[in-house]
Design an enzyme around this catalytic site. Structure first.
Site, short mmCIF file in Angstrom:
data_model
loop_
_atom_site.label_atom_id
_atom_site.label_comp_id
_atom_site.label_asym_id
_atom_site.label_seq_id
_atom_site.Cartn_x
_atom_site.Cartn_y
_atom_site.Cartn_z
CG ASP A 183 -2.07 -0.75 1.02
OD1 ASP A 183 -2.24 -1.38 -0.06
OD2 ASP A 183 -2.76 -1.24 1.91
CG HIS A 198 -6.55 -1.85 -1.65
ND1 HIS A 198 -5.60 -1.89 -0.73
CD2 HIS A 198 -7.06 -0.83 -1.60
CE1 HIS A 198 -5.35 -0.66 -0.40
NE2 HIS A 198 -6.27 -0.14 -0.39
CG ASP A 250 -3.99 -6.00 -3.70
OD1 ASP A 250 -5.11 -5.62 -2.84
OD2 ASP A 250 -3.11 -6.06 -3.05
CB CYS A 270 -1.80 -6.63 1.62
SG CYS A 270 -3.39 -7.13 0.63
#
Length: 666
Positions: A350, A471, A473, A648
């Site tokens: 992030d 997100h 992902d 992440c």
């Protein structure tokens, strides 16, 4: 394109003018022609080439030169073959004729000079004069395109420096110089030429804060490089001696393309006539080189990995050991951010996105620092940026930042072709709200503008606001694979998971449970299948993913054969505002770390069937036939419980594309 001033002649007195070698200079024959004249002839010194654009000559004059009619369509240009050894050493004679007038003559004395501004317009890595037919004042895309390229000098050669190299007006050393684009001014004139003429290098005032130009002078580093153009100076008057000289310049970019800046910067050399101190300087000649600032480029999962970044914190020692083993297997460097530097902020993905910039002479990795600014906020600046590692960011006011501004919400596809349109560097993928509401979240427009302005990876907006974190992902990934596309798109699929669990229940495995060995409530396959609430929640999630599936197929030119469904369940929970959002029910396997053929997949802790996790077995059966190797990493307590997974918590620097971005056509 280089341009010379129009030369006007008059019979009353001789005219004196300058003509730059290699440039066709317009000659006004008609403007001062004597009254009654209907034709003319023209003769010139051997070093002057005269070109008359008209129909056939009317007849031969008594001097043997052709006679040309003086009509409105007449165009005459002059070109010099070589530079003059002295001022006014070349001569042009124009003779005017009329039926009722005697012949009248006008004399023109010419001084030929060599004057050119050259850069790497052919994109070979070296500055040299533009070849014939290439207009260096323009910039064109494609394999046959031309135009010079400029890097933003955004690395930090001096580790002790507090900022990027472009933030000062000095050349630190030769390494700093290599981040700049060379440009050369070549001149050859009579010795006393610059007594009456002046050269000025300039940049448009609107672009002066986007570029800095250093002039090389004699002396030792760094004093031998003097700033001549930049934010404080839009023009520079060169003091040159006559004769033959070459003056070297080095150009650095100060800003990336953005919403208010297309990335194009023209640098112009102007020759001015200052011979009459009572008159303003007159423009005699101009030559321009057009530079384009190199875009920031992202790298997809299909590019070879070079370095993995991860944080150390109190709850992830076992995870770090597993990750170290995995990266060693993938032969990839592992960099660990110590706990005192990350302040318990484990979300490395992030915080930043690592891409690169490239010119023919230099490629530079560049970290894009997200505006989330939590515990890792100093890591990109203090630990990633450095010698030959650049940095860029787009700052936002703290109150403006949402979860969708973090870079887990920023991905890029591998190269694709869509309805005949090639995207050789892939397309950027960003998550957004599907529709606007008082509670909807989107990536900030400032970030979207920056990404779109790079031009080479046209962004695609996906719907991700339905997720707790929000997100992209969390529901997609790309893996390398054999075949025409060279990759597969992985999508999380509740439908595939329910189908699998239904088959297992039918086979008598309904009492097999998830989360074996974890301090979690026992959940059997039958429990999951019997929960209508969970089914309804996952039907909603499936509809959101299906929406994105169609967008991805359309915008990336994919078919169903290019997509692999990864079994995954979600659940609906309330976010900080009490709004219902989806999060992974068990570790989200699509949120994986891709290192070449090696996949670091969150360990799902699925039901154990015949001694093996059925979810792991299913994923292996889907991916290993593609030549991929699956490693399942336990991230349950260190990442999953905090709404994230392996991807992440990590970040990857990858090898730049072999394809040169300037060869594409956006």
């Amino acid at each position: 394109m280089a341009q010379g001033a129009v030369i006007h002649v008059a019979p009353e007195e001789p005219t004196h003018a300058v003509c730059v070698v290699g440039t066709a200079t317009p000659l006004d024959i008609r403007g001062s022609a004597p009254r009654g004249s209907t034709s003319f002839s023209i003769t010139a010194s051997p070093e002057v080439v005269v070109d008359v654009i008209h129909g056939p000559p009317s007849k031969k004059s008594t001097t043997g030169a052709s006679k040309w009619p003086l009509d409105p369509k007449l165009e005459v240009t002059l070109q010099m073959k070589a530079a003059s050894s002295r001022i006014d050493d070349q001569k042009v004679r124009i003779s005017y004729y009329g039926p009722k007038t005697s012949s009248t003559q006008a004399l023109l004395y010419l001084t030929g000079v060599e004057l050119s501004l050259s850069a790497d317009v052919t994109r070979t890595g070296k500055a040299k004069p533009a070849p014939a037919g290439k207009d260096q004042s323009t910039w064109t895309w494609g394999p046959d395109g031309h135009g010079a390229i400029l890097l933003v000098n955004c690395d930090k050669e001096d580790p002790k420096s507090s900022g990027m190299d472009f933030e000062d007006d000095k050349v630190l050393d030769n390494k700093d110089l290599q981040d700049m684009s060379p440009m050369t001014l070549s001149t050859k004139t009579p010795k006393d030429f610059f007594d009456k003429y002046q050269l000025v290098l300039q940049v448009p005032k609107a672009k002066m804060n986007k570029v800095r130009v250093f002039r090389a002078t004699r002396g030792k580093l760094p004093s031998r490089y003097k700033v001549v153009l930049g934010p404080q100076q839009f023009s520079h008057r060169l003091e040159l001696l006559g004769g033959q000289h070459s003056t070297d310049f080095y150009v650095e970019g100060l800003a990336f393309p953005d919403a208010d800046f297309k990335g194009l910067i023209p640098l112009t050399i102007s020759l001015l006539d200052k011979s009459n101190p009572e008159l303003p300087e007159a423009l005699v000649f101009q030559d321009t080189v057009m530079f384009r600032v190199a875009p920031w480029i992202m790298t997809p999962n299909t590019q070879p990995p070079q370095e993995v970044y991860v944080c150390r914190f109190s709850d992830n020692e076992d995870f770090l050991k597993s990750l170290a083993t995995f990266t060693k297997k993938a032969k990839c460097k592992l960099t660990v951010c110590p706990e005192e530097e990350n302040q318990d902020d484990q979300w490395m993905q992030d915080e930043m996105e690592i891409g690169y910039i490239q010119a023919p002479h230099k490629t530079l990795p560049v970290v894009f620092d997200s505006p989330r600014d939590r515990g890792l906020k100093d890591f990109p600046v203090k630990r990633v940026m450095g010698p030959n590692f650049g940095y860029v960011t787009r700052g936002l006011y703290r109150a403006e930042v949402t979860g969708l501004d973090a870079f887990g919400n920023l991905e890029v596809s591998p190269p694709v072709t869509v309805r005949g349109k090639e995207y050789p560097l892939g397309r950027i993928l960003i998550g957004s709200s599907g529709y606007s509401s008082s509670e909807s979240r989107d990536m900030h427009q400032i970030l979207q503008d920056f990404l779109g302005a790079q031009q080479v990876q046209a962004p695609v907006r996906l719907f991700s606001d339905w997720l707790f974190v929000g997100h992209v992902d969390e529901f997609l990934s790309f893996v390398p694979a054999r075949g025409k596309q060279g990759f597969r798109l992985l999508l999380s699929s509740p439908r595939a998971c329910y189908q699998m669990f239904q088959e297992l229940q039918t086979e008598g495995h309904g009492e097999a449970s998830l989360f074996e060995g974890l301090k979690r409530k026992r959940q059997t396959i039958s429990d999951i299948l019997s929960s209508q609430k969970l089914r309804d929640q996952n039907a909603y999630v499936e509809s959101c993913i299906d929406w994105n599936r169609e967008v991805l197929k359309r915008e990336l030119g994919l078919t169903e054969g290019d997509i692999i469904d990864i079994p995954q369940l979600f659940r609906i929970v309330g976010n900080s505002r009490g709004n219902p959002k989806a999060e992974a029910f068990f570790p989200n396997m699509v949120n994986m770390l891709v290192l070449g053929k090696h996949l670091g997949i969150p360990k799902p802790f699925g039901p154990i069937i015949n001694g093996r996790c059925c979810l792991e077995e299913k994923v292996c059966s889907l991916l290993e036939p593609l030549g991929l190797h699956c490693t399942f990493i336990n991230d349950f307590y260190s990442y999953h419980m905090y709404h994230g997974e392996v991807h992440c918590g990590t970040n990857v620097r990858r090898k730049p594309f072999a394809f040169k971005w300037w060869h594409m056509v956006p």
